[in-house]
Design a protein around this motif. Structure first.
Motif, mmCIF file in Angstrom:
data_model
loop_
_atom_site.group_PDB
_atom_site.id
_atom_site.type_symbol
_atom_site.label_atom_id
_atom_site.label_comp_id
_atom_site.label_asym_id
_atom_site.label_seq_id
_atom_site.Cartn_x
_atom_site.Cartn_y
_atom_site.Cartn_z
ATOM 1 N N LEU A 85 0.831 -1.201 0.000
ATOM 2 C CA LEU A 85 0.000 0.000 0.000
ATOM 3 C C LEU A 85 0.869 1.256 0.000
ATOM 4 O O LEU A 85 0.543 2.245 -0.684
ATOM 5 C CB LEU A 85 -0.930 -0.012 1.214
ATOM 6 C CG LEU A 85 -1.887 1.192 1.365
ATOM 7 C CD1 LEU A 85 -2.780 1.317 0.131
ATOM 8 C CD2 LEU A 85 -2.724 1.038 2.631
ATOM 9 N N GLU A 103 1.925 1.947 -3.464
ATOM 10 C CA GLU A 103 0.840 2.531 -4.264
ATOM 11 C C GLU A 103 0.711 4.031 -4.012
ATOM 12 O O GLU A 103 0.483 4.807 -4.941
ATOM 13 C CB GLU A 103 -0.481 1.834 -3.945
ATOM 14 C CG GLU A 103 -0.567 0.391 -4.399
ATOM 15 C CD GLU A 103 -1.890 -0.248 -4.006
ATOM 16 O OE1 GLU A 103 -2.828 0.492 -3.649
ATOM 17 O OE2 GLU A 103 -1.982 -1.485 -4.043
ATOM 18 N N GLU A 104 0.846 4.416 -2.746
ATOM 19 C CA GLU A 104 0.677 5.813 -2.390
ATOM 20 C C GLU A 104 1.934 6.640 -2.642
ATOM 21 O O GLU A 104 1.858 7.874 -2.741
ATOM 22 C CB GLU A 104 0.277 5.927 -0.917
ATOM 23 C CG GLU A 104 -1.070 5.305 -0.598
ATOM 24 C CD GLU A 104 -1.477 5.543 0.852
ATOM 25 O OE1 GLU A 104 -0.792 6.323 1.546
ATOM 26 O OE2 GLU A 104 -2.483 4.946 1.278
#
Length: 429
Positions: free
Chosen positions: A64, A67-68
């Motif tokens: 995650l 992704e960010e």
């Protein structure tokens, strides 16, 4: 905990072969954990990533984060019990990871003092993260010089798990809360062919349980003195050692406990060969559902004249922290983004709900999917808390204490011999 100037000079010098020769504890390591010179690659040296509790959640969190933050790559270097040794070797070669995820124990106690890692207090403040940390955790991670060694993250509860079904089968009507009741329960369990208390007498689990029992007659201040100095000659410490040997020779511990490890301990409890174990919350999270549903958690039974009001448990906040290395300082912007992300309430909550971890950070999340972990979190005034000795034991004495532990769990070893073995571990250091 202060380290010697010789060790400080070696770490500062970074002369690979000469330093490795002067530090025998670092010889024979696996290959160095090499840092990545790419400023957009953050190297994290961690114990999470394989079978350690919380690994799937950690890896999902890293995905995650990618992704960010598409401009930053997190490269994980995974070691288990040898992480500290591998990290120190890599630090000597100036190829250490940028961030290290490991507990405060043994070798790591000296890292900030010898500049193997940097104090993180200024970063906690500058990044506005200090208020996210539980006060007790912040205190545990702060050294005698006032430096916060690492960003606190994982904590642990360490209660005693009692298999209610096995106790019932043996005719034990209630959870033992006194030493006499524990001895009586052990006799009934043995009569049914069941091991009473399983414990890794040959590793750290046995050392922690013995320390917990020795603290039966010690206040927390007295316990700090005992485990900081290795002076087990005081009345309270001697009574605690005598209580330990009394329980051992009465058959409370599993047969040949001095040869058992944490793995064999957990196997005996999880397969219902043993009725009782002192287990940290990460082990409680792995108890099979069919065993967990008839297991209760409580404290270690007390003897007459104990210094505590209720059976004892260990609670500690030093299980895993995020340490920043000198290499990490060079990538401090990337480190900041990563640690801000890992400190986010929703990420912290995932470790609680998905992995059953106890956290050193403020969170409202509850381990509902891990009933024994949740039960341990709810233990209140019916139990008393004793110290985890890890942050007080001099690093050089830690492994010697494990050897002394195995000797102490050997039936027939007298209380005087146990005391001598414990104090010898400090003298040899």
């Amino acid at each position: 905990m202060r380290s010697s100037l010789t060790r400080r000079d070696l770490l500062a010098a970074g002369s690979g072969l000469a330093a490795a020769a002067a530090l025998p504890a670092l010889s024979g390591c696996s290959s160095l954990a090499s840092a990545d010179s790419d400023p957009d690659t953050l190297v994290v040296h961690t114990q999470l990533g394989t079978t350690a509790p919380g690994s799937p959640t950690y890896l999902a969190a890293v995905d995650l984060f990618h992704e960010e933050n598409p401009g930053i790559k997190v490269k994980n270097l995974v070691n288990s019990d040898d992480l500290a040794q591998v990290y120190e070797t890599s630090r000597l070669a100036r190829k250490e990871a940028d961030v290290v995820m490991v507990n405060l124990y043994d070798k790591t106690l000296a890292w900030t003092d010898v500049d193997a890692t940097v104090g993180v207090g200024p970063y906690l403040d500058a990044w506005g993260l200090r208020e996210r940390v539980l006060p007790a955790a912040l205190a545990d991670w702060t050294d005698d010089e006032g430096r916060v060694r690492a960003f606190p993250y994982f904590a642990t509860n360490w209660p005693v798990a009692y298999n209610r079904a096995l106790l019932d089968r043996a005719g034990v009507d209630s959870i033992p809360t006194t030493g006499d009741q524990l001895i009586a329960a052990a006799r009934k369990l043995r009569a049914k062919g069941l091991a009473p208390v399983t414990v890794g007498g040959n590793d750290w689990t046995g050392q922690k349980l013995m320390a917990q029992i020795i603290q039966t007659f010690l206040s927390q201040d007295e316990a700090r003195h005992v485990y900081s100095t290795g002076d087990f000659g005081g009345r309270g410490a001697r009574r605690g050692i005598e209580y330990f040997t009394h329980l051992r020779d009465a058959g409370v511990f599993a047969d040949k406990a001095q040869g058992l490890t944490s793995d064999s301990m957990n196997t005996q409890f999880n397969t219902e060969e043993a009725a009782i174990q002192s287990a940290m919350s990460s082990a409680l999270a792995k108890v099979p559902d069919e065993v967990a549903h008839h297991t209760e958690v409580g404290g270690w039974p007390l003897a007459d004249g104990a210094a505590h009001e209720g059976p004892t448990v260990i609670r500690a906040y030093t299980l895993i922290g995020f340490w920043i290395s000198p290499n990490g300082v060079r990538k401090i912007e990337q480190v900041e983004k990563f640690l801000r992300f890992m400190y986010r309430p929703e990420i912290v909550a995932r470790f609680v709900t998905e992995s059953g971890r106890d956290m050193a950070l403020r969170t409202d999340a509850v381990s509902t999917g891990f009933p024994l972990v949740g039960a341990a979190q709810r233990l209140g005034p019916e139990v008393s808390q004793v110290l985890l000795p890890d942050v007080y034991v001099p690093p050089a004495a830690a492994q010697s204490l494990i050897t002394a532990t195995s000797t102490s769990f050997t039936r027939g070893t007298t209380a005087a011999q146990v005391r001598a073995a414990l104090e010898s571990a400090y003298r040899s250091a």
